[in-house]
Design a protein around this motif. Structure first.
Motif, PDB file in Angstrom:
ATOM      1  N   ILE A  95      -2.052  -5.050  -0.384  1.00 37.36           N
ATOM      2  CA  ILE A  95      -3.143  -4.792  -1.174  1.00 37.36           C
ATOM      3  C   ILE A  95      -3.355  -5.947  -2.011  1.00 37.36           C
ATOM      4  O   ILE A  95      -2.290  -6.512  -2.639  1.00 37.36           O
ATOM      5  CB  ILE A  95      -3.242  -3.625  -1.808  1.00 37.36           C
ATOM      6  CG1 ILE A  95      -2.945  -2.441  -1.099  1.00 37.36           C
ATOM      7  CG2 ILE A  95      -4.579  -3.421  -3.031  1.00 37.36           C
ATOM      8  CD1 ILE A  95      -3.922  -1.941  -0.139  1.00 37.36           C
ATOM      9  N   ILE A  96      -4.362  -6.476  -2.237  1.00 34.95           N
ATOM     10  CA  ILE A  96      -4.489  -7.770  -2.859  1.00 34.95           C
ATOM     11  C   ILE A  96      -5.478  -7.363  -4.032  1.00 34.95           C
ATOM     12  O   ILE A  96      -6.456  -6.758  -4.193  1.00 34.95           O
ATOM     13  CB  ILE A  96      -5.461  -8.788  -2.234  1.00 34.95           C
ATOM     14  CG1 ILE A  96      -4.822  -9.102  -0.787  1.00 34.95           C
ATOM     15  CG2 ILE A  96      -5.636  -9.991  -2.829  1.00 34.95           C
ATOM     16  CD1 ILE A  96      -3.517  -9.580  -0.494  1.00 34.95           C
ATOM     17  N   ASP A  97      -5.045  -7.977  -5.280  1.00 33.24           N
ATOM     18  CA  ASP A  97      -5.952  -7.831  -6.443  1.00 33.24           C
ATOM     19  C   ASP A  97      -5.741  -9.054  -7.701  1.00 33.24           C
ATOM     20  O   ASP A  97      -4.700  -9.840  -7.046  1.00 33.24           O
ATOM     21  CB  ASP A  97      -5.232  -6.594  -7.143  1.00 33.24           C
ATOM     22  CG  ASP A  97      -6.076  -6.065  -8.380  1.00 33.24           C
ATOM     23  OD1 ASP A  97      -7.200  -6.357  -8.503  1.00 33.24           O
ATOM     24  OD2 ASP A  97      -5.801  -4.851  -9.040  1.00 33.24           O
ATOM     25  N   ILE A  98      -6.592  -9.162  -8.408  1.00 30.49           N
ATOM     26  CA  ILE A  98      -6.672  -9.942  -9.417  1.00 30.49           C
ATOM     27  C   ILE A  98      -5.456  -9.733 -10.344  1.00 30.49           C
ATOM     28  O   ILE A  98      -5.173  -8.728 -10.643  1.00 30.49           O
ATOM     29  CB  ILE A  98      -7.867 -10.242 -10.422  1.00 30.49           C
ATOM     30  CG1 ILE A  98      -8.877 -10.662  -9.305  1.00 30.49           C
ATOM     31  CG2 ILE A  98      -7.732 -10.971 -11.249  1.00 30.49           C
ATOM     32  CD1 ILE A  98     -10.454 -10.390  -9.929  1.00 30.49           C
ATOM     33  N   SER A  99      -4.498 -10.688 -10.710  1.00 32.80           N
ATOM     34  CA  SER A  99      -3.657 -10.514 -11.357  1.00 32.80           C
ATOM     35  C   SER A  99      -3.970 -10.262 -12.854  1.00 32.80           C
ATOM     36  O   SER A  99      -5.080 -10.575 -13.505  1.00 32.80           O
ATOM     37  CB  SER A  99      -2.533 -11.796 -11.809  1.00 32.80           C
ATOM     38  OG  SER A  99      -3.237 -12.672 -12.669  1.00 32.80           O
ATOM     39  N   ASP A 106       0.937  -1.100   0.089  1.00 36.26           N
ATOM     40  CA  ASP A 106       0.118   0.011   0.011  1.00 36.26           C
ATOM     41  C   ASP A 106       0.977   1.235  -0.068  1.00 36.26           C
ATOM     42  O   ASP A 106       1.677   1.378   0.841  1.00 36.26           O
ATOM     43  CB  ASP A 106      -0.959  -0.076   1.440  1.00 36.26           C
ATOM     44  CG  ASP A 106      -1.713   1.113   1.298  1.00 36.26           C
ATOM     45  OD1 ASP A 106      -1.788   2.118   0.489  1.00 36.26           O
ATOM     46  OD2 ASP A 106      -2.787   1.089   2.029  1.00 36.26           O
ATOM     47  N   ASP A 107       0.498   2.043  -0.955  1.00 40.45           N
ATOM     48  CA  ASP A 107       1.419   3.302  -1.094  1.00 40.45           C
ATOM     49  C   ASP A 107       1.433   4.047   0.162  1.00 40.45           C
ATOM     50  O   ASP A 107       2.368   4.886   0.586  1.00 40.45           O
ATOM     51  CB  ASP A 107       1.281   4.033  -2.225  1.00 40.45           C
ATOM     52  CG  ASP A 107       1.601   3.415  -3.585  1.00 40.45           C
ATOM     53  OD1 ASP A 107       2.605   2.427  -3.587  1.00 40.45           O
ATOM     54  OD2 ASP A 107       0.888   3.708  -4.600  1.00 40.45           O
TER      55      ASP A 107
END
Length: 145
Positions: free
Chosen positions: A94-98, A86-87
């Protein structure tokens, strides 16, 4: 319509709905991943709401952060999810879909989301809330058994 009539109708429609949902075609890229319902919920949240922390996902999913962390680790190893700092707070992830998986996941989940949008569109916001609350009460009642 009486409550018993409604129950009868729901007992007939629910298995058909589940059967149709299970038959939604899985994109080729996702077939080898052995995705389960717990993955579906997490991926749906990320697709609809965007990147989130493990804690945020756990809160919405109603499970412990350690449970989400295990799912995220599993899907990260398979290349479905990515984690980044997280900046604003480098301690947070932070989790996201690749990027490589986003299109396949959207292709898989979009028909269900679109079906819900069409089904809910004629209802007012209050009626939609009542519908969701009813499903949640049903889920709770079944879980108690």
């Amino acid at each position: 319509m009486s409550t018993d009539d409604t129950v009868r109708e729901l007992l007939l429609v629910m298995p058909r709905m589940v059967g149709r949902i299970k038959r939604l075609p899985l994109p080729e890229q996702l077939k080898t991943l052995d995705l389960a319902p717990r993955h579906l919920s997490l991926l749906s949240l990320l697709l609809l709401d965007g990147p989130q922390t493990v804690s945020d996902l756990a809160e919405v999913l109603g499970v412990a952060p350690t449970t989400v962390s295990l799912i995220v680790s599993d899907l990260s190893r398979r290349g479905v999810l990515v984690r980044h700092e997280d900046d604003a707070d480098r301690r947070r992830r932070i989790i996201d879909i690749s990027p490589d998986s986003r299109d396949a996941i959207a292709q898989w989940l979009s028909p269900g989301a679109e079906a819900w949008r069409r089904a809910l569109a004629p209802l007012t916001a209050a009626e939609q809330r009542t519908f969701v609350d009813t499903l949640l009460r049903y889920e709770e009642a079944v879980a108690r058994r």
